[in-house]
Design a protein around this motif. Structure first.
Motif, PDB file in Angstrom:
ATOM      1  N   GLY A  53      -8.610  -2.035   0.868  1.00 29.31           N
ATOM      2  CA  GLY A  53      -7.836  -2.909   1.703  1.00 29.31           C
ATOM      3  C   GLY A  53      -6.423  -3.109   0.828  1.00 29.31           C
ATOM      4  O   GLY A  53      -6.157  -2.427  -0.264  1.00 29.31           O
ATOM      5  N   GLN A  54      -5.661  -4.149   1.218  1.00 27.03           N
ATOM      6  CA  GLN A  54      -4.615  -4.540   0.670  1.00 27.03           C
ATOM      7  C   GLN A  54      -4.929  -5.174  -0.779  1.00 27.03           C
ATOM      8  O   GLN A  54      -5.873  -5.957  -0.854  1.00 27.03           O
ATOM      9  N   GLU A  55      -4.132  -4.699  -2.065  1.00 26.17           N
ATOM     10  CA  GLU A  55      -4.745  -5.028  -3.288  1.00 26.17           C
ATOM     11  C   GLU A  55      -3.591  -6.055  -3.561  1.00 26.17           C
ATOM     12  O   GLU A  55      -2.245  -6.303  -3.069  1.00 26.17           O
ATOM     13  N   ALA A 108       0.827  -1.230  -0.019  1.00 25.62           N
ATOM     14  CA  ALA A 108       0.049   0.030   0.019  1.00 25.62           C
ATOM     15  C   ALA A 108       0.774   1.339   0.015  1.00 25.62           C
ATOM     16  O   ALA A 108       1.740   1.191   0.717  1.00 25.62           O
ATOM     17  N   ALA A 143       0.169   4.692   4.609  1.00 29.61           N
ATOM     18  CA  ALA A 143      -0.515   3.430   4.872  1.00 29.61           C
ATOM     19  C   ALA A 143       0.020   2.900   6.388  1.00 29.61           C
ATOM     20  O   ALA A 143       1.019   3.255   6.843  1.00 29.61           O
ATOM     21  N   ASN A 159       0.364  -1.871   6.212  1.00 28.47           N
ATOM     22  CA  ASN A 159      -0.040  -2.295   4.705  1.00 28.47           C
ATOM     23  C   ASN A 159      -1.474  -1.962   4.301  1.00 28.47           C
ATOM     24  O   ASN A 159      -1.836  -2.647   3.375  1.00 28.47           O
ATOM     25  N   GLN A 160      -2.123  -1.200   4.823  1.00 25.92           N
ATOM     26  CA  GLN A 160      -3.365  -0.783   4.429  1.00 25.92           C
ATOM     27  C   GLN A 160      -3.497   0.928   4.020  1.00 25.92           C
ATOM     28  O   GLN A 160      -3.029   1.555   4.850  1.00 25.92           O
ATOM     29  N   ASN A 161      -4.167   1.139   2.840  1.00 19.40           N
ATOM     30  CA  ASN A 161      -4.394   2.315   2.822  1.00 19.40           C
ATOM     31  C   ASN A 161      -4.972   3.167   3.722  1.00 19.40           C
ATOM     32  O   ASN A 161      -5.985   2.625   4.440  1.00 19.40           O
TER      33      ASN A 161
END
Length: 564
Positions: A554-556, A91, A190, A193-195
């Motif tokens: 969320g995490q892509e 992210a 982030a 690891n989340q936007n």
């Protein structure tokens, strides 16, 4: 439920040619932050035949040989298909670019980077923003100028994310009514690891000068492909496209222009360089003069850009309003425009019958970029349900052009417009305030919106009349909205249960629990629902609207295929 109060590249028709504008460029520097594909291998036909023949011979040799064949005879390595796996994408920072103040063009020159001068002695531009956190942790976030100079540090490095199972009570980092004299950039890192969930909005107001009125725009997320509808370049109408590159990578921008007579091939509309940390202004009359309905597609190679159009109207010596047109949803077979405010139809009919006031009427503009006409069904959902369009609800929008659908005769109120077709199109709606000819009035454009999901951060600028407008389409939807106050607290949420096919308006209070309300956390469940913010000023003909930004993802992941 009607009113709630919260707690205290396709083909196109023959192009229209336009003259080339004069061009120039601003350079600058900034400190800013931006997949590949592989193919799945196929099993060789020859390899399959060889393996089949070998298996047949071994079967004749006996059952035991069959087992042996399974372990001794293998196809070539190139014939093995490995499973597709998905790789996580780290992210990155959430970035929103807030347009600078509205400014009046100096002189009559057309082209890019025209000279500007302040338009009013009373003009004021302010930015409001909120960054959402949980478990006592806020994402590292800041509001800066385009060159990277800090304006406000909202939160420092968050450090460790909250432990699993820890209380997840929401909190917010807030920028409330911060004066701005240029483009600002809202960024939030982030966490785990989340936007980050973050959003900002700018609001411009003036009570004198040619640009009096109010205008508002969300701090737009940079993109490599976006659509803006509602521009006009006829006499007295000024449309200035602002292209801002907040990244560290140069951007090369190409514009596609669509008018009522078809796509416009304008020399000078391709290959516009926008250096990192700069804004490039394009006067659209230099590319497409005397076009009453103009839509613009902005595509960039390299760095993504944030695009907006400053649109203003001057009827002789009478100000007719100012607005910032923001990108709407990408072309699709269904578009929804919430928060369309319509004045008294009799008063509008009297006003628009006068010379020069035709574009004071409410209207829906449809842009069809493809090679096929679109037969579009239009539905208006108001407070008490669906409202019929006086001219009928089905129109044919011509391919490669802009079609304007009048909303004249629709009863006064707030509406959600839903339009659908079997051909992709873009939609935007015009609304106005003021019914007296010769008196200052205002105009605002609302683009098509995203469907509401979970935890949208919705900034609400302080001052004036403020409303949240929600529309549910086919069946019932439930909206929860929790006030964000200037002290960084997220107050208890209220709930609105909205019947299908209706629009609900919620008045925003000045304060909640003794603190100024500067935003909301909005979530929706049930059927598809859409929302926007509608703004006005007490005792004035001011109107502006703000779109909801998509909720933070969320995490892509991206598919990764291995093999030859």
């Amino acid at each position: 439920m009607h009113e709630h109060t919260p707690p205290a590249d396709s083909g196109a028709p023959a192009p229209v040619q336009a003259p080339a504008p004069v061009q120039s460029e601003n350079d600058g520097n900034a400190k800013r932050t931006g997949r590949g594909s592989t193919r799945v291998p196929r099993v060789s036909g020859r390899a399959a035949a060889v393996a089949g023949a070998a298996a047949g011979v071994l079967i004749l040799a006996g059952g035991g040989a069959v087992v042996a064949a399974g372990s001794l005879v293998q196809g070539p390595a190139s014939s093995r298909v490995l499973p597709v796996v998905r790789a996580a994408v780290p992210a990155g920072a959430s970035v929103g670019v807030c347009p600078g103040p509205a400014r009046l063009l100096e002189g009559t020159g057309t082209g890019t980077d025209a000279q500007f001068r302040p338009e009013s002695a009373t003009a004021a531009t302010k930015v409001t923003a909120a960054v959402l956190g949980a478990g006592g942790v806020l994402p590292a976030s800041r509001l800066t100028r385009l060159d990277g100079t800090a304006v406000v540090e909202i939160a420092k490095d968050a450090g460790k994310p909250p432990a699993a199972g820890a209380p997840q009570e929401l909190l917010a980092g807030v920028v409330a009514d911060r004066a701005a004299d240029q483009v600002n950039v809202l960024s939030a890192n982030a966490v785990a690891n989340q936007n980050a969930s973050a959003a900002g909005a700018m609001k411009y107001t003036a009570t004198d000068g040619d640009l009096q009125g109010s205008a508002a725009a969300t701090c737009g997320q940079p993109s490599n492909d976006q659509w803006l509808g509602g521009a006009s370049t006829t006499v007295g109408r000024t449309s200035v496209l602002a292209l801002t590159n907040a990244s560290s990578t140069p951007a090369t921008v190409s514009l596609e222009l669509y008018g009522g007579a078809g796509q416009i091939q304008a020399p000078g509309s391709r290959g516009l360089l926008v250096a990192p940390g700069t804004t490039r202004s394009v006067v659209l009359a230099g590319l497409a003069p005397n076009v009453p309905q103009l839509s613009v597609r902005v595509r960039s190679a390299g760095g993504p850009v944030a695009a907006s159009i400053q649109q203003s109207v001057l009827r002789g010596l009478t100000p007719g309003g100012v607005d910032f047109i923001a990108p709407g949803a990408a072309p699709a077979v269904r578009q929804v425009v919430p928060g369309v405010d319509i004045q008294d139809p009799a008063g509008l009919a009297a006003l628009t019958s006068r010379n020069g006031y035709g574009d004071a009427a409410p209207a829906l503009q449809l842009t069809v970029p493809g090679a096929s006409d679109a037969v579009v069904e239009i539905k208006l959902y108001g407070r008490d349900g669906q409202t019929a369009l006086p001219a009928g609800g089905v129109v044919t929008a011509k391919a490669g052009s802009v079609t304007e659908v009048s909303l004249a005769g629709v009863p006064a109120g707030q509406y959600t417009i839903a339009a659908s077709s079997d051909v992709s199109f873009v939609a935007a709606a015009r609304m106005s305030r003021g019914l007296q000819a010769g008196q200052p009035s205002d105009v605002a454009w609302a683009g098509s919106a995203v469907r509401l999901g979970s935890q949208h951060v919705v900034p609400v600028p302080k001052g004036g009349l403020r409303q949240l407008v929600f529309g549910a389409l086919d069946t019932r939807a439930t909206i929860t909205y929790a006030p964000i106050t200037a002290d960084g607290k997220v107050r208890p949420a209220a709930t609105a249960d909205i019947a299908g096919g209706t629009t609900a308006t919620i008045t925003v209070p000045d304060q909640a629990d003794g603190a100024d309300v500067v935003g909301y956390v909005v979530s929706a469940s049930g059927d598809a629902a859409y929302g926007s913010v509608l703004l006005g000023q007490d005792g004035r003909n001011d109107v502006s609207t703000l779109a909801f930004l998509p909720a933070a993802a969320g995490q892509e992941t991206v598919p990764v295929t291995l093999g030859d």
